[in-house]
Design a protein around this motif. Structure first.
Motif, mmCIF file in Angstrom:
data_model
loop_
_atom_site.group_PDB
_atom_site.id
_atom_site.type_symbol
_atom_site.label_atom_id
_atom_site.label_comp_id
_atom_site.label_asym_id
_atom_site.label_seq_id
_atom_site.Cartn_x
_atom_site.Cartn_y
_atom_site.Cartn_z
ATOM 1 N N GLY A 1 0.769 -1.233 0.000
ATOM 2 C CA GLY A 1 0.000 0.000 0.000
ATOM 3 C C GLY A 1 0.804 1.288 0.000
ATOM 4 O O GLY A 1 0.231 2.357 0.168
ATOM 5 N N ALA A 2 2.121 1.217 -0.174
ATOM 6 C CA ALA A 2 2.895 2.458 -0.303
ATOM 7 C C ALA A 2 2.372 3.135 -1.557
ATOM 8 O O ALA A 2 2.458 2.583 -2.647
ATOM 9 C CB ALA A 2 4.376 2.146 -0.438
ATOM 10 N N SER A 3 1.791 4.326 -1.413
ATOM 11 C CA SER A 3 1.021 4.852 -2.540
ATOM 12 C C SER A 3 1.888 5.642 -3.519
ATOM 13 O O SER A 3 1.376 6.243 -4.441
ATOM 14 C CB SER A 3 -0.110 5.727 -2.012
ATOM 15 O OG SER A 3 0.450 6.708 -1.183
ATOM 16 N N VAL A 4 3.204 5.624 -3.347
ATOM 17 C CA VAL A 4 4.040 6.429 -4.230
ATOM 18 C C VAL A 4 3.996 5.934 -5.674
ATOM 19 O O VAL A 4 3.958 6.719 -6.608
ATOM 20 C CB VAL A 4 5.494 6.482 -3.717
ATOM 21 C CG1 VAL A 4 6.385 7.225 -4.678
ATOM 22 C CG2 VAL A 4 5.514 7.176 -2.382
ATOM 23 N N ILE A 5 3.997 4.620 -5.878
ATOM 24 C CA ILE A 5 3.866 4.126 -7.256
ATOM 25 C C ILE A 5 2.783 3.063 -7.354
ATOM 26 O O ILE A 5 2.510 2.338 -6.412
ATOM 27 C CB ILE A 5 5.185 3.512 -7.798
ATOM 28 C CG1 ILE A 5 5.844 2.650 -6.734
ATOM 29 C CG2 ILE A 5 6.091 4.557 -8.359
ATOM 30 C CD1 ILE A 5 6.951 1.801 -7.271
ATOM 31 N N HIS A 6 2.190 3.007 -8.523
ATOM 32 C CA HIS A 6 1.153 2.015 -8.793
ATOM 33 C C HIS A 6 1.814 0.622 -8.806
ATOM 34 O O HIS A 6 2.874 0.442 -9.406
ATOM 35 C CB HIS A 6 0.540 2.339 -10.159
ATOM 36 C CG HIS A 6 -0.667 1.522 -10.478
ATOM 37 N ND1 HIS A 6 -0.575 0.263 -10.986
ATOM 38 C CD2 HIS A 6 -1.984 1.802 -10.345
ATOM 39 C CE1 HIS A 6 -1.805 -0.208 -11.161
ATOM 40 N NE2 HIS A 6 -2.668 0.703 -10.784
ATOM 41 N N PRO A 7 1.188 -0.359 -8.147
ATOM 42 C CA PRO A 7 1.828 -1.672 -7.995
ATOM 43 C C PRO A 7 2.249 -2.346 -9.310
ATOM 44 O O PRO A 7 3.211 -3.108 -9.327
ATOM 45 C CB PRO A 7 0.749 -2.517 -7.301
ATOM 46 C CG PRO A 7 -0.228 -1.569 -6.748
ATOM 47 C CD PRO A 7 -0.100 -0.266 -7.458
ATOM 48 N N LYS A 8 1.551 -2.055 -10.399
ATOM 49 C CA LYS A 8 1.886 -2.743 -11.655
ATOM 50 C C LYS A 8 3.095 -2.130 -12.367
ATOM 51 O O LYS A 8 3.541 -2.638 -13.392
ATOM 52 C CB LYS A 8 0.687 -2.681 -12.613
ATOM 53 C CG LYS A 8 -0.436 -3.627 -12.255
ATOM 54 C CD LYS A 8 -1.469 -3.526 -13.364
ATOM 55 C CE LYS A 8 -2.658 -4.435 -13.120
ATOM 56 N NZ LYS A 8 -3.754 -4.068 -14.049
ATOM 57 N N THR A 9 3.595 -1.027 -11.855
ATOM 58 C CA THR A 9 4.621 -0.267 -12.574
ATOM 59 C C THR A 9 5.952 -1.006 -12.717
ATOM 60 O O THR A 9 6.645 -0.860 -13.727
ATOM 61 C CB THR A 9 4.885 1.073 -11.829
ATOM 62 O OG1 THR A 9 3.627 1.679 -11.578
ATOM 63 C CG2 THR A 9 5.749 2.003 -12.638
ATOM 64 N N ILE A 10 6.318 -1.773 -11.702
ATOM 65 C CA ILE A 10 7.671 -2.314 -11.662
ATOM 66 C C ILE A 10 7.918 -3.426 -12.685
ATOM 67 O O ILE A 10 8.968 -3.445 -13.346
ATOM 68 C CB ILE A 10 7.980 -2.860 -10.240
ATOM 69 C CG1 ILE A 10 7.837 -1.751 -9.193
ATOM 70 C CG2 ILE A 10 9.388 -3.462 -10.178
ATOM 71 C CD1 ILE A 10 8.859 -0.653 -9.285
ATOM 72 N N GLN A 11 6.976 -4.324 -12.803
ATOM 73 C CA GLN A 11 7.239 -5.549 -13.585
ATOM 74 C C GLN A 11 7.742 -5.287 -15.020
ATOM 75 O O GLN A 11 8.756 -5.856 -15.425
ATOM 76 C CB GLN A 11 5.989 -6.439 -13.549
ATOM 77 C CG GLN A 11 6.227 -7.847 -14.023
ATOM 78 C CD GLN A 11 5.934 -7.992 -15.511
ATOM 79 O OE1 GLN A 11 5.175 -7.218 -16.069
ATOM 80 N NE2 GLN A 11 6.569 -8.974 -16.142
ATOM 81 N N PRO A 12 7.077 -4.393 -15.790
ATOM 82 C CA PRO A 12 7.585 -4.161 -17.156
ATOM 83 C C PRO A 12 8.990 -3.537 -17.172
ATOM 84 O O PRO A 12 9.716 -3.673 -18.157
ATOM 85 C CB PRO A 12 6.568 -3.181 -17.755
ATOM 86 C CG PRO A 12 5.355 -3.300 -16.903
ATOM 87 C CD PRO A 12 5.832 -3.644 -15.534
ATOM 88 N N LEU A 13 9.359 -2.866 -16.111
ATOM 89 C CA LEU A 13 10.692 -2.254 -16.043
ATOM 90 C C LEU A 13 11.724 -3.315 -15.691
ATOM 91 O O LEU A 13 12.791 -3.411 -16.299
ATOM 92 C CB LEU A 13 10.717 -1.141 -14.993
ATOM 93 C CG LEU A 13 9.709 -0.005 -15.179
ATOM 94 C CD1 LEU A 13 9.795 0.961 -14.014
ATOM 95 C CD2 LEU A 13 9.988 0.724 -16.500
#
Ligand code: ASP
Ligand code: MG
Length: 409
Positions: free
Chosen positions: A249-261
Motif C-alpha cells: 500500500g505504499a502509494s508512491v507508485i502504482h503496484p503494476k509499474t515495476i514488472q515491465p521495467l
C-alpha cells in the motif's frame, strides 16, 4: 530514450505546467512524456459519467470541468478558440450524446479518458505557444488492451508492435497515461492511478534507459511524512522491495509499474518536480541492500468475519465460494486469516460492495464486520515496533521475518 511521467498534481495549475515545460526542455535526450489528468479532473469526470449514466443533470459538472481548464488556459495566455484542449471538450460533449448506456463500465471508458486527453491537449497548446518541439501522440493508438473495462489488461505483443513505430523518434513525444484501446479501437482504462503503469509500458516498449516519475514528494519515504516527522528518503530500492512496498500500500507508485521495467532492467527514478535537482529514489536491480523500517498505513478498512451458521468447519469449498464472490464484486483482500469456524479478512471499505457481498453470502453464513479500522504494515520491523504495538488493541496480526501487519481500531 527516457520516459517522464507527470501526475495530476504536477499539472494542476498554470505554474505547475510551466514548471513541467522547464523540466522537459532541460533534457538533451529523446523523451517520451506521459501525463495524467489535471488535478482532480478524473474525479469530476467520474461524477459526470455517473450523472449521465443515471439520466441526471450533468451540465453543471461539465461546466465545472470546462471552467477549470479554461482558467488554466487563460493563465497561460492561450487563445482558447484555437486550442486543441477546447476541441476535446467539444468531443466530450458530443460523445455524451452518442454513446449508449448498455454497460456502466464500458461507457465509463469512453468518458473518463477525456481527463488525460484534455490535459495533454492543453500541454500541447502551451508547448506550441512556447515553441517546445514535440509530437502529440494518442495513447489509444498505441497501448492495446483487452476489453475488461476499467481494469483493462495490456496486450503486450500488439502494443509492442505499435510502439515500435515511435522508437526512432528524435522529438519529444507527448502522450496520455491511464488509457488505451482494444484492437477494435474502443477506448479502455488501466485502473485508477494507472498512469504510472502507462509510463512503464511505454518505457518497456521503447527500450528506455530510465523512467522518471515526477512527484510532489522528494522520493520514496519510509513513512508518511504527515504522520511521522522523521520520515526519511530511501535512496535506492531493489525492484523486489519496491513491488512489496507497493503491494502493501505504499502509494508512491502504482503496484503494476515495476514488472515491465524489471523485465528489461530499466531503472525507475522517483523525483521531485518541486526540487528537480535532488536525486530522489532510484529503483533497480540492486541486490543485498539494507532498508530502514518502512511504515505503511491504510485507513478506512473493513474487517469482516464470515462463519458457518451450523457450526460446521470453514473448509476449502467455503473459501472458494467466498473468493468467487470477492472476484465477481472486484473486492481486493488486504489480509486474511482462517480458523475452524470462521474466515476473517480485511478489505478496503466500499459500502456498496460490502453490502453486495453480505447479500450474496448471508443465506449461508453469519457475517460480522468492523468498519473504519486501520491496516498498519511494517517492513523490516524492529523489536521496538513490536513492543509499542503490544500496547494497542489489535484485531488481527500477521508476522513473518521481514513484515508485520496489524489491523487496529
Ligand atoms: N487520472 C487517473 C486517475 O486519477 C490516472 C492517474 O492519475 O494515474 O486515476
Ligand atoms: Mg491522478
Amino acid at each position: 530514450m527516457q520516459v517522464y511521467k507527470f501526475g495530476g498534481a504536477s499539472v494542476k495549475d498554470a505554474a505547475a505546467i510551466k514548471n513541467v515545460a522547464q523540466i522537459v526542455s532541460s533534457i538533451q535526450e529523446p523523451l517520451c512524456v506521459v501525463v495524467s489528468a489535471m488535478g482532480k479532473t478524473t474525479n469530476a469526470l467520474e461524477k459526470l459519467h455517473f450523472q449521465w449514466f443515471h439520466g441526471q443533470a450533468f451540465e453543471e459538472t461539465l461546466q465545472f470541468i470546462t471552467d477549470f481548464h479554461q482558467a488554466i488556459s487563460a493563465a497561460l495566455e492561450l487563445e482558447t478558440n484555437t486550442c486543441l484542449w477546447h476541441q476535446q471538450i467539444e468531443s466530450l460533449r458530443r460523445k455524451l450524446g452518442n454513446i449508449d448506456k448498455d454497460s456502466f463500465d464500458a461507457s465509463y471508458d469512453q468518458i473518463i479518458p477525456f481527463g488525460e486527453i484534455i490535459s495533454t491537449s492543453l500541454l500541447h497548446d502551451y508547448w506550441n505557444k512556447i515553441a517546445l518541439n514535440h509530437q502529440f501522440v494518442m495513447a489509444t493508438d498505441f497501448v492495446i488492451t483487452d476489453n475488461l473495462h476499467r481494469e483493462s489488461r495490456v496486450q503486450w505483443e500488439a502494443t509492442q508492435k505499435k510502439i515500435n513505430g515511435l522508437k526512432n523518434n528524435a522529438d519529444i513525444l507527448l502522450t496520455q497515461g491511464f488509457i488505451g484501446s482494444t484492437t477494435n479501437g474502443e477506448w479502455t482504462t488501466l485502473g485508477r492511478e494507472g498512469s504510472d503503469y502507462s509510463a512503464s509500458i511505454f518505457a518497456h516498449c521503447l527500450d528506455a534507459n530510465q523512467l522518471t516519475i515526477w512527484k510532489d514528494v522528494p522520493g520514496m519515504l519510509n513513512a508518511d511524512p504527515k504522520k511521522q516527522s522523521d520520515a526519511q528518503i530511501i535512496e535506492k530500492i531493489s525492484y523486489q522491495e519496491a513491488i512489496e512496498l507497493a503491494y502493501y500500500g505504499a502509494s508512491v507508485i502504482h503496484p503494476k509499474t515495476i514488472q515491465p521495467l524489471e523485465s528489461k532492467n530499466i531503472e525507475l527514478r522517483i523525483a521531485s518536480f518541486v526540487n528537480p535537482n535532488l536525486l530522489g529514489t532510484l529503483i533497480g536491480n540492486f541486490p543485498g541492500l539494507q532498508y530502514p523500517s518502512c511504515y505503511i498505513e491504510k485507513e478506512n478498512q473493513t474487517l469482516i468475519s464470515i462463519s458457518t451458521k451450523d457450526f460446521s468447519f470453514v473448509v476449502e469449498d467455503n473459501i472458494v465460494e467466498i473468493f468467487n464472490q470477492l472476484h465477481l464484486l472486484g473486492i481486493k483482500v488486504q489480509m486474511m486469516e482462517n480458523s475452524a469456524l470462521s474466515f476473517t479478512m480485511c478489505i478496503q471499505c466500499e459500502p456498496h460492495k460490502l453490502n453486495a457481498l453480505i447479500t450474496s453470502l448471508e443465506h449461508k453464513y453469519t457475517i460480522r464486520y468492523n468498519e473504519g479500522v486501520k491496516l498498519l504494515t511494517i517492513r523490516h520491523y524492529q523489536i521496538s515496533d513490536l513492543l509499542r504495538m503490544a500496547q494497542q488493541s489489535v484485531l488481527m496480526e500477521q508476522k513473518n521475518r521481514t513484515t508485520v501487519r496489524w489491523v487496529i481500531q
